[in-house]
Design an enzyme around this catalytic site. Structure first.
Site, PDB file in Angstrom:
ATOM      1  CG  ASP A  95      50.115  43.669  51.900  1.00  0.00           C
ATOM      2  OD1 ASP A  95      50.190  43.400  53.116  1.00  0.00           O
ATOM      3  OD2 ASP A  95      49.267  44.435  51.421  1.00  0.00           O
ATOM      4  CE  LYS A 155      45.334  41.880  54.900  1.00  0.00           C
ATOM      5  NZ  LYS A 155      44.263  42.700  55.497  1.00  0.00           N
ATOM      6  CG  MET A 159      41.685  40.453  45.913  1.00  0.00           C
ATOM      7  SD  MET A 159      41.360  41.381  47.428  1.00  0.00           S
ATOM      8  CE  MET A 159      40.265  42.683  46.816  1.00  0.00           C
TER       9      MET A 159
END
Length: 251
Positions: free
Chosen positions: A38, A60, A175
């Protein structure tokens, strides 16, 4: 488990400071045949991946997925079935909002040997580097970790905002930048004191770390004006006040 297959290591790289990599993570990265990574590990760690390894970017971000989760799962299976040892490199810890559990289930189903290598979680390390202990005898005796990036089209949230708003402890939100305003509105709607301190910590533990402080009522406006961007951890609770004392210390 098939003896002709390779092995998959679900490796947590920690919050970004390369010195916070575990010894085991460093050894596995250095010896990997394939690394599926990632972007969250950060430039310093990604730049340290060995030249000899096959490196596959599965990064992502919100609204920008190079590979879907299903494609990542299939990739891990395919590379292991080629007989290769694979490092699935993730930011933080692979089982804390890292979807490592889903990947592990697929590997078990396919008869592929795997091992989890825990990493130092951003949930604790990032606030610590910002001078914010997530628990403190004078401020909070409990901490709750949650994801702040739910699909806004969902009819009903999976989060219990009533419980979260009434919690006397610290909230650490992963997030949560894109949905920051909505999340703060949910807390307010469910009775959270609008003056409850909030800190947004961008790129935590890295040289360009930045901390933005406000409260539940105004942090969305402050963040918008400051141009806060992911990756960032949001900390909600009285422990944020400790930042004024400890946040000036160099780590």
């Amino acid at each position: 488990m098939s003896s002709v297959y390779g092995k998959v290591y679900l490796v947590g790289s920690g919050p970004g400071d390369p010195e916070l990599l575990t010894l085991k993570a460093r050894k596995l990265i250095d010896n990997a045949e394939v690394i599926v990574y990632d972007q969250l590990p950060g430039k310093a760690i990604l730049d340290s991946m060995p030249e000899k390894a096959e490196k596959i970017d599965a990064g992502k971000f919100a609204g920008d997925h190079r590979l879907t989760q299903s494609e990542i799962n299939d990739l891990l299976v395919a590379k292991a079935k080629e007989g290769k040892d694979v490092v699935r490199l993730k930011g933080g810890d692979p089982y804390l909002f890292g979807r490592g559990g889903e990947e592990a289930e697929v590997l078990v189903k396919e008869g592929i040997e795997f091992e989890v290598v825990p990493g130092i979680s951003a949930a604790i390390a990032v606030p610590a580097y910002a001078g914010i202990p997530v628990t403190h005898r004078d401020h909070a005796s409990m901490v709750t970790f949650l994801t702040g990036h739910e699909d806004p089209t969902k009819e009903e949230s999976a989060l219990d905002w009533g419980y979260l708003a009434s919690s006397p402890g610290t909230l650490v939100i992963f997030m949560g930048v894109k949905m920051l305003r909505r999340n703060m509105e949910e807390l307010l709607k469910n009775g959270k004191n609008p003056e409850t301190p909030v800190a947004l910590i961008e790129r935590g533990t890295r040289p360009d770390q930045r901390v933005t402080v406000g409260n539940v009522a105004n942090i969305a406006d402050i963040a918008e004006k400051a141009g806060v961007k992911a990756p960032a951890i949001t900390v909600v609770g009285d422990v944020v006040n400790v930042h004024r004392i400890l946040g000036t210390q160099k780590v």
